[in-house]
Design an enzyme around this catalytic site. Structure first.
Site, mmCIF file in Angstrom:
data_model
loop_
_atom_site.group_PDB
_atom_site.id
_atom_site.type_symbol
_atom_site.label_atom_id
_atom_site.label_comp_id
_atom_site.label_asym_id
_atom_site.label_seq_id
_atom_site.Cartn_x
_atom_site.Cartn_y
_atom_site.Cartn_z
ATOM 1 N N ARG A 91 23.983 -42.258 -10.542
ATOM 2 C CA ARG A 91 24.921 -42.664 -11.610
ATOM 3 C C ARG A 91 24.445 -43.876 -12.400
ATOM 4 N NH1 ARG A 91 30.664 -42.734 -8.797
ATOM 5 N NH2 ARG A 91 29.469 -43.551 -7.055
ATOM 6 N N HIS A 124 23.643 -35.981 -10.908
ATOM 7 C CA HIS A 124 24.570 -36.461 -11.945
ATOM 8 C C HIS A 124 24.035 -36.215 -13.352
ATOM 9 C CE1 HIS A 124 28.029 -38.614 -13.299
ATOM 10 N NE2 HIS A 124 27.291 -39.495 -13.953
ATOM 11 N N ASP A 161 36.607 -35.065 -16.676
ATOM 12 C CA ASP A 161 36.059 -35.745 -17.857
ATOM 13 C C ASP A 161 35.068 -34.817 -18.567
ATOM 14 O OD1 ASP A 161 33.654 -35.912 -16.381
ATOM 15 O OD2 ASP A 161 34.149 -37.913 -15.656
ATOM 16 N N LYS A 184 38.712 -38.754 -20.275
ATOM 17 C CA LYS A 184 38.814 -39.913 -19.365
ATOM 18 C C LYS A 184 38.215 -41.171 -19.998
ATOM 19 C CE LYS A 184 35.805 -40.795 -15.627
ATOM 20 N NZ LYS A 184 35.196 -40.397 -14.359
ATOM 21 N N ASP A 210 34.633 -31.657 -9.791
ATOM 22 C CA ASP A 210 33.831 -32.810 -10.224
ATOM 23 C C ASP A 210 32.546 -32.841 -9.404
ATOM 24 O OD1 ASP A 210 33.176 -34.994 -11.718
ATOM 25 O OD2 ASP A 210 34.802 -36.284 -11.006
HETATM 26 C C1 R5P Z 1 31.642 -39.692 -13.295
HETATM 27 O O1 R5P Z 1 30.981 -39.524 -14.307
HETATM 28 C C2 R5P Z 1 31.574 -38.777 -12.125
HETATM 29 O O2 R5P Z 1 31.415 -37.447 -12.533
HETATM 30 C C3 R5P Z 1 32.790 -38.892 -11.226
HETATM 31 O O3 R5P Z 1 33.938 -38.483 -11.932
HETATM 32 C C4 R5P Z 1 32.976 -40.306 -10.769
HETATM 33 O O4 R5P Z 1 31.766 -40.831 -10.322
HETATM 34 C C5 R5P Z 1 33.995 -40.375 -9.672
HETATM 35 O O5 R5P Z 1 34.124 -41.689 -9.229
HETATM 36 P P1 R5P Z 1 35.478 -42.225 -8.620
HETATM 37 O O6 R5P Z 1 35.885 -41.291 -7.510
HETATM 38 O O7 R5P Z 1 35.138 -43.595 -8.127
HETATM 39 O O8 R5P Z 1 36.483 -42.260 -9.725
#
Ligand code: R5P
Length: 293
Positions: A91, A124, A161, A184, A210
């Site tokens: 990420r 990612h 998102d 988001k 996700d």
């Molecule tokens: C973001 O771009 C990813 O796809 C996930 O939505 C994100 O990393 C989730 O992180 P968290 O559970 O801390 O909100």
């Protein structure tokens, strides 16, 4: 073919070897008193195509992965395929603030020290793959997720998102149900704001998909929106269940009706297996090589 499981991916390695009908060796990895990693592959020599399955998360797994590659090479592996089910540091794939490193690229550049190809699962950002020093391909968990939820009465598949929109599309298409994504905005490391869904979710059984759940902030905010919009049920499936801190308790205590993740990270919710997805790709590679000979 021989599958070698590192300590982060023992169950997945065993399942993969079972599907491939080949030997599985679990690297015996321990820590020296000073915390350094000691690893060993049982046996005299490998003399076969080797598949190493190991994550780059947490940090200690990275060192173990490098050491297993070296040991496999020394033991005469004919070829080494590195399967990285969960690619940590993915990420931080760009510079958000001056002075930061591009961590995902750094990892990719340095991981493939002795391997011939790399497979990741739902990395990612796919652009990161270009930084490996050997061919690399990202495999998708969408098929495994769609199969798991095929008979669960899901009406709509949503991504939390825009970044996960293609994943929702892939899962939705495979399940033959409508799909979309939510808007988001990230407010902080743990907080996000999610706009109401464009699709009518009233009375519907919604599946949110996700790539990663870390703090759970994204999924909790999306679920609140969907329940407010009258969703009958909200199920959640992610590829990588990182679940930091008390994320599992926070996510399972309230609005979410089902929470599942894939076995790229092994934990009590990782009931969706990507072993067949990886096996399929390995079989394709083997077939291509046979044809070339
Ligand atoms: C973001 O771009 C990813 O796809 C996930 O939505 C994100 O990393 C989730 O992180 P968290 O559970 O801390 O909100």
């Amino acid at each position: 073919m021989i599958v070698i499981g590192g300590s982060s991916s023992r169950d997945l390695a065993k399942e993969l070897a079972m599907i491939m009908d080949c030997k599985c060796i679990l690297a015996s990895s321990t820590r020296f008193p000073d915390g350094e990693c000691y690893t060993r592959i049982e046996g005299e020599s490998l003399n076969d195509d080797v598949v190493i399955v190991q994550n780059t998360y947490p940090d200690t797994s990275i060192i173990e992965m490098l050491l297993i590659q070296d040991a496999a090479k020394r033991m005469g592996a004919k070829s080494i395929t590195l399967v990285i089910p969960y690619f940590g540091y993915a990420r931080q794939d760009r510079i958000f603030k001056p002075g930061e490193p591009e961590s995902a690229k750094v990892m990719a550049r340095h991981l493939s020290i002795a391997c011939d190809r790399v497979f990741t699962v739902d990395i990612h950002k796919e652009e990161v793959l270009k930084n490996f020093k050997c061919p690399a391909k990202d495999l998708k968990a969408s098929g495994a997720i769609a199969e798991y939820f095929a008979d669960k009465g899901i009406d709509i598949v949503l991504a939390p998102d825009a970044g996960a929109a293609d994943r929702a599309k892939d899962v939705g298409k495979r399940m033959g149900v409508p799909y979309d994504y939510l808007e988001k905005v990230r407010l902080s490391g743990t907080e996000v704001k999610i706009a109401p869904a464009k699709m009518d979710c009233n009375g519907k059984n919604v599946l949110i998909v996700d790539d990663i759940i870390a703090t759970g902030g994204t999924i909790l905010a999306a679920t609140v929106q969907l329940k407010e919009a009258g969703a009958n049920s909200v199920s959640v499936a992610c590829t990588h269940g990182v679940f930091t801190g008390d994320a599992i308790q926070r996510l399972t205590g309230g609005n979410i009706d089902a929470l599942l993740c894939c076995n790229t990270l092994e934990n009590k919710l990782s009931n969706i297996s990507v072993a067949s997805t990886v096996a399929e790709e390995l079989k394709k590679k083997m077939k291509k090589r046979r044809l070339r000979k």
